[in-house]
Design an enzyme around this catalytic site. Sequence first.
Site: not given
Length: 261
Positions: A65, A120, A213
């Site tokens: 992402h 992810d 992230s």
Amino acid sequence: MWFLILFPALSLGGIDAAPPLQSRVVGGFNCEKNSQPWQVAVYYQKEHICGGVLLDRNWVLTAAHCYVDQYEVWLGKNKLFQEEPSAQHRLVSKSFPHPGFNMSLLMLQTTPPGADFSNDLMLLRLSKPADITDVVKPIALPTKEPKPGSTCLASGWGSITPTRWQKSDDLQCVFITLLPNENCAKVYLQKVTDVMLCAGEMGGGKDTCAGDSGGPLICDGILQGTTSNGPEPCGKPGVPAIYTNLIKFNSWIKDTMMKNA
């Protein structure tokens, strides 16, 4: 879900995405200098957007992402806003998002029930190999399954305030607990699958967030996950965060690196 705050436009190459809120390691502390030599800072147009993990001299692992149309990375940094002679800057020659990650979900303003954010992961191939030094070192992929109850260390740079984009200059570390996936499945509308890990503190107050992230989750000294997504606000009691379970992706990671060396 906090990563959607950061990436509804930016994720597919947009240039006008608003900076994220609630984007920090919550309840953490300044990492000991050079204690995380595999930690990577991922940038888009000179702005820090994500963390990452150095797997070898040529490859960085981060979250799918975090996808944009161009990247650069810094290795061996402790201070986000200060020049450090030991840090290394590299451009990225090509990115490889996991083919099973549903990129279309990043364009949604709200997460539909049952959404699946599995896979992810993304590999970044560096344009020039990293120089391995005392402050820049790769970390190995896991060779055994992580165990619930393990103490894990997550790290990253992000906002130190909950309502405005004020990043931490110092790399932040936080200790959290690896929990059974059922703890996340009970509180998320999205799917929680076996390629994910659930980690946090049920009492709240310690967490990762959007600016982290793609960064590492190291459990009992072993790299077991990368930061994926979690509650908003971060550190919410009773709602742990979700990480990608790396041992499920060893084959894809190794095959992708080998075929694109």
